[in-house]
Scaffold this active site. Structure first.
Site, mmCIF file in Angstrom:
data_model
loop_
_atom_site.group_PDB
_atom_site.id
_atom_site.type_symbol
_atom_site.label_atom_id
_atom_site.label_comp_id
_atom_site.label_asym_id
_atom_site.label_seq_id
_atom_site.Cartn_x
_atom_site.Cartn_y
_atom_site.Cartn_z
ATOM 1 N N CYS A 290 1.025 -1.238 0.097
ATOM 2 C CA CYS A 290 -0.093 -0.310 -0.065
ATOM 3 C C CYS A 290 0.969 1.273 -0.030
ATOM 4 O O CYS A 290 0.241 2.242 -0.191
ATOM 5 C CB CYS A 290 -1.169 0.079 1.080
ATOM 6 S SG CYS A 290 -2.052 -1.406 1.105
ATOM 7 N N HIS B 91 -3.474 6.919 3.323
ATOM 8 C CA HIS B 91 -3.748 5.706 3.035
ATOM 9 C C HIS B 91 -5.387 5.554 3.314
ATOM 10 O O HIS B 91 -5.789 5.583 4.464
ATOM 11 C CB HIS B 91 -2.891 4.761 3.489
ATOM 12 C CG HIS B 91 -3.332 3.473 2.781
ATOM 13 N ND1 HIS B 91 -3.575 3.123 1.766
ATOM 14 C CD2 HIS B 91 -3.171 2.329 3.590
ATOM 15 C CE1 HIS B 91 -3.769 1.941 1.412
ATOM 16 N NE2 HIS B 91 -3.632 1.288 2.664
ATOM 17 N N ASN C 185 -10.253 -0.213 0.302
ATOM 18 C CA ASN C 185 -8.564 -0.221 0.451
ATOM 19 C C ASN C 185 -7.973 -0.606 -1.075
ATOM 20 O O ASN C 185 -8.131 -1.624 -1.298
ATOM 21 C CB ASN C 185 -7.986 -1.118 1.411
ATOM 22 C CG ASN C 185 -6.359 -0.718 1.526
ATOM 23 O OD1 ASN C 185 -5.885 -0.436 0.456
ATOM 24 N ND2 ASN C 185 -5.945 -1.475 2.549
HETATM 25 N N1 ACO Z 1 -18.098 -9.726 9.151
HETATM 26 C C1 ACO Z 1 -18.590 -9.771 10.230
HETATM 27 N N2 ACO Z 1 -17.634 -10.463 11.012
HETATM 28 C C2 ACO Z 1 -16.461 -10.418 11.000
HETATM 29 C C3 ACO Z 1 -15.873 -9.857 9.502
HETATM 30 C C4 ACO Z 1 -16.740 -9.513 8.662
HETATM 31 N N3 ACO Z 1 -16.412 -9.208 7.591
HETATM 32 N N4 ACO Z 1 -14.523 -10.179 9.561
HETATM 33 C C5 ACO Z 1 -14.104 -10.675 10.891
HETATM 34 N N5 ACO Z 1 -15.137 -10.807 11.426
HETATM 35 C C6 ACO Z 1 -15.469 -11.205 12.821
HETATM 36 C C7 ACO Z 1 -14.251 -11.916 13.439
HETATM 37 O O1 ACO Z 1 -14.107 -13.380 13.086
HETATM 38 C C8 ACO Z 1 -14.276 -11.779 14.799
HETATM 39 O O2 ACO Z 1 -15.181 -12.643 15.358
HETATM 40 P P1 ACO Z 1 -14.811 -13.473 16.950
HETATM 41 O O3 ACO Z 1 -14.706 -12.410 17.831
HETATM 42 O O4 ACO Z 1 -16.044 -13.939 17.175
HETATM 43 O O5 ACO Z 1 -13.507 -14.292 16.565
HETATM 44 C C9 ACO Z 1 -14.550 -10.422 15.157
HETATM 45 O O6 ACO Z 1 -15.261 -9.900 13.853
HETATM 46 C C10 ACO Z 1 -13.641 -9.183 15.395
HETATM 47 O O7 ACO Z 1 -12.615 -9.563 14.567
HETATM 48 P P2 ACO Z 1 -11.174 -8.881 14.529
HETATM 49 O O8 ACO Z 1 -10.307 -8.869 13.480
HETATM 50 O O9 ACO Z 1 -10.763 -8.434 16.027
HETATM 51 O O10 ACO Z 1 -11.880 -7.104 14.081
HETATM 52 P P3 ACO Z 1 -11.342 -5.829 14.189
HETATM 53 O O11 ACO Z 1 -11.817 -4.597 14.685
HETATM 54 O O12 ACO Z 1 -9.526 -5.700 14.544
HETATM 55 O O13 ACO Z 1 -11.498 -5.379 12.583
HETATM 56 C C11 ACO Z 1 -10.268 -4.982 10.409
HETATM 57 C C12 ACO Z 1 -10.993 -5.796 11.596
HETATM 58 C C13 ACO Z 1 -11.356 -4.368 9.901
HETATM 59 C C14 ACO Z 1 -9.653 -5.864 9.499
HETATM 60 C C15 ACO Z 1 -9.208 -4.092 11.157
HETATM 61 O O14 ACO Z 1 -8.526 -4.946 12.020
HETATM 62 C C16 ACO Z 1 -8.212 -3.347 10.203
HETATM 63 O O15 ACO Z 1 -8.682 -2.715 9.515
HETATM 64 N N6 ACO Z 1 -7.045 -3.715 10.163
HETATM 65 C C17 ACO Z 1 -6.106 -2.944 9.437
HETATM 66 C C18 ACO Z 1 -5.938 -3.521 7.937
HETATM 67 C C19 ACO Z 1 -5.053 -2.681 7.211
HETATM 68 O O16 ACO Z 1 -4.685 -1.328 7.483
HETATM 69 N N7 ACO Z 1 -4.161 -2.990 6.299
HETATM 70 C C20 ACO Z 1 -3.499 -1.978 5.623
HETATM 71 C C21 ACO Z 1 -2.726 -2.463 4.884
HETATM 72 S S1 ACO Z 1 -3.446 -3.569 3.463
HETATM 73 C C22 ACO Z 1 -2.122 -3.773 2.274
HETATM 74 O O17 ACO Z 1 -0.965 -3.641 2.647
HETATM 75 C C23 ACO Z 1 -2.296 -4.922 1.145
#
Ligand code: ACO
Length: 321
Positions: free
Chosen positions: A112, A248, A278
Site C-alpha cells: 500500500c 492511505h 482499500n
Molecule cells: N463480518 C463480520 N464479522 C467479521 C468479519 C466480517 N467481514 N470479519 C471478521 N469478523 C469477526 C471476526 O471473526 C471476529 O469474530 P470473533 O470475535 O467471534 O472471533 C470479530 O469480527 C472481530 O474481528 P477482528 O479482526 O478483531 O476485528 P477488528 O475490529 O480488528 O477489525 C479489521 C478487523 C477491519 C480488518 C481491522 O483490524 C483493520 O482494518 N486492520 C487493518 C487492516 C489494514 O490497515 N491493512 C492495511 C494494509 S493492506 C495492504 O498493505 C495490502
C-alpha cells in the site's frame, strides 16, 4: 531544484460491489463493515481489465490536467502489487499504450505504500536533473488476490488507479519524503506465493492475501503516528501548518486516529474509503485527485500524504500544490 505536481488523474473501474452484495457471498453485514472499517462500497475490475488498463486511464487524465503530451514524459514510475504479468513491467506495457519508447519505466512494489515510494524516487530523479517530466502512478487490482470466501479480508479491498505528473520547479512542491520498512512484521500481512517459491502442497491458502487484521491495525496507527511526527520535525513545522491530510484509505478508524494526532478536523481530511475500500497503491493518488478535482484542495495548500502497507512499509510526503 525541486519537483512539483502539475497534474493529477485517477480512474475507478465501473463495477461496484456494495456491502449488501458481500452479504450474499460471506457471513457478514453492512453494519459490521461500516462500523469496523467505514467502507460502504468498492470498485472491482471486470474480467478483461488489468492494472495497466486502470493505470492508462489515470495517466491520460493526469497528463491532460497537466496540459502535456505523452511524448514529453521522460520517466515512468508505477507502484503496484498486482502487475499484469511478471515482465514486462506495467510501465513498459503502459509505454506501448501511450506510444512512447525510450524513457525508463520502473515498477515499485511496496504494497500500500508503493505510490509514496514511487513519488519519493521520482522526486529524486527530478531534483538531480535526471528527469524533466515524470509520470508517477499507483495502480492496483487487489481484488484479484482475494479469497472471496474469507470475510476477514474480502470486505476490505477495491481496485483503482491514480497518477500525477511531476516537473522541475524553483519552488518546493515535494518538500520532503520519508520512507520506512520493517520486515520483522512480514507474517502479519502477506501474499504467500511468488515465482521463486516452489509450490508447497502442505500449506493451505497459497493464493490469497493473509492478514492478522487487529495486529496490523495497531502497528499501522503507531507507525503512521511516528511518521507524522518525523515529517513535521524534519521541516520544523507545527501540526497547525498542515492544510490537508491525504491518508492511505485502509480503515476509517486509522484515518481518524491520524487526524486526531494532527488535531485536524475531519473536514480537512480527504476520505474516499467509504466509496472505494482499500485500493492499496492507488489509494493516496486517488484521494489526492478527488480533493483536487472537487475543488477542496486549492493551489498553494500544504498537504501531508501518508501510507502504510504489507512488509511492513510506510511513508509520507509533505507537498505544496
Ligand atoms: N463480518 C463480520 N464479522 C467479521 C468479519 C466480517 N467481514 N470479519 C471478521 N469478523 C469477526 C471476526 O471473526 C471476529 O469474530 P470473533 O470475535 O467471534 O472471533 C470479530 O469480527 C472481530 O474481528 P477482528 O479482526 O478483531 O476485528 P477488528 O475490529 O480488528 O477489525 C479489521 C478487523 C477491519 C480488518 C481491522 O483490524 C483493520 O482494518 N486492520 C487493518 C487492516 C489494514 O490497515 N491493512 C492495511 C494494509 S493492506 C495492504 O498493505 C495490502
Amino acid at each position: 531544484m525541486y519537483s512539483k505536481i502539475v497534474g493529477t488523474g485517477s480512474y475507478l473501474p465501473e463495477k461496484i460491489l456494495t456491502n449488501a452484495d458481500l452479504e450474499k457471498l460471506v457471513d457478514t453485514n453492512d453494519e459490521w463493515i461500516r462500523s469496523r472499517t467505514g467502507i460502504e462500497r468498492r470498485h472491482v475490475v471486470a474480467d478483461n481489465e488489468t492494472t495497466c488498463d486502470l493505470a492508462e486511464h489515470a495517466a491520460r487524465r493526469a497528463m491532460s490536467a497537466a496540459g502535456i503530451n505523452a511524448d514529453e514524459v521522460d520517466l515512468i514510475i508505477i507502484g503496484t502489487t498486482t502487475p499484469d504479468q511478471l515482465f514486462p513491467n506495467v510501465g513498459c506495457l503502459l509505454q506501448q499504450r501511450l506510444g512512447i519508447g525510450g524513457p525508463p519505466a520502473i515498477q515499485i512494489e511496496a504494497a500500500c505504500s508503493s505510490f509514496i515510494y514511487a513519488l519519493s524516487i521520482a522526486d529524486k530523479f527530478i531534483r538531480l536533473g535526471d528527469a524533466k517530466c515524470a509520470l508517477v502512478i499507483g495502480a492496483e487490482c487487489l481484488t484479484r488476490l482475494i479469497d472471496w470466501s474469507d470475510r476477514s479480508t474480502c470486505v476490505l479491498f477495491g481496485d483503482g488507479a491514480g497518477a500525477v505528473i511531476l516537473k522541475p520547479s524553483a519552488q518546493p512542491g515535494i518538500i520532503s519524503t520519508h520512507l520506512h520498512a520493517d520486515g520483522k512484521y512480514s507474517d502479519l500481512l502477506y501474499y504467500p506465493t511468488g515465482p521463486s517459491k516452489k509450490f508447497n502442497p502442505t500449506v493451505a491458502c497459497q493464493t490469497a492475501i493473509q492478514m492478522k487484521g487487529s495486529e496490523v491495525f495497531k502497528v499501522a496507527v503507531t507507525k503512521l503516528g511516528g511518521i507524522v511526527d518525523e515529517t513535521l520535525a524534519a521541516n520544523n513545522l507545527d501540526k497547525s501548518a498542515i492544510d490537508w491530510l491525504v491518508p492511505h484509505q485502509a480503515n476509517m478508524r486509522i484515518i481518524q486516529a491520524i487526524a486526531k494526532k494532527l488535531e485536524l478536523p475531519m473536514e480537512r481530511v480527504i476520505v474516499t474509503v467509504h466509496n472505494q475500500g482499500n485500493t492499496s497503491a492507488a489509494s493516496v493518488p486517488l484521494a489526492l485527485d478527488t480533493g483536487v478535482r472537487d475543488g477542496r484542495i486549492k493551489p498553494g495548500s500544504l498537504i501531508l500524504l501518508e501510507a502504510f502497507g504489507g512488509g511492513f512499509t510506510w511513508g509520507s510526503a509533505l507537498i505544496r500544490l
